[in-house]
Design an enzyme around this catalytic site. Sequence first.
Site: not given
Ligand code: GUN
Length: 313
Positions: A54, A98, A121
Amino acid sequence: MTARLLDGKAASAAIRKEVADGIAALRKERGIAPSLTIVLVGRDPASQVYTRSKARTSREVGMGGDLIQLPEETSQEELLGVVGRLNRDAVVHGILVQLPLPPHIDAGKILESVDPAKDVDGFHPLNAGRLLLARARTASGPGAIPFPGFAPCTPAGIVELLRRHQVPIGGREVGILGRSNIVGKPLAALLMQKARGANATVTVAHSATRDLSSHTRRADIVIAAMGSPRFVKADMVRDGVVVIDVGINRIADPTAKGGYRTVGDVDFDAVRRKAKAISPVPGGVGPMTIAMLLSNTVRAAELASRAAGTGPT
Ligand code: GUN
């Protein structure tokens, strides 16, 4: 029949190009530098890979930002402090914490502490509620489902993947496998919206569903998001189905480099022969998720500039 591939690599590359152009224009015309800060707590190997990816992709499109890596022992109070600091920092437009977080941290408390205006998110209860009430928005480009909040990135990426491959959704039966807060629930809310590009009839199946195949066999579009390697078999879908595979599962494979390989929640080789279209793993939903994160962050920057009175209203 051999299915058409729903290529998330190509679709996400197109979105990244749009995002990069949008960032360049924002910088030039309004002096705004969209910025995303990612927070990772602990050493979960998959989360390390995702967050690095990311961060790298956001740099590639010209977005500012940071990847803050905190030790596993970080306390809830300390993490709340980090999020609070990012909330107050006007340079930061998007915040992503995350998941999963270490078990001593209450993830719900942390997600609620993120400023909803920076919640790219789409996990804050306010944005989740807006989505349910049709007050959130997905994606980029004409035809994206038009709401004014932040939709979670994986569901938004799935809708965008279908849209960019001209897969009709309106009036279709969609079977979602999995009811997580990250994928299943928000995806159901998005697809059932009374809006152009949505309007689906949605069934959400889960671990307590009886006769799962009776639901998946009825579906025009099956979306597998339950985190179980190769769970969806050919006899569970009907001819001409469209399949979206959200799974990312590591399975041992002595013939593969590193001793494991990544497979989805769908038995790809078998289901592909019955399907009209199918998304691969890797190269399907995964890259779309990151593209939607970038798209949400650019919107957050635009909205912040409007709120500050420095952009068009
Ligand atoms: N863990 C797995 N998918 C995601 C996501 O889309 N965002 C976040 N913050 N954590 C994740």
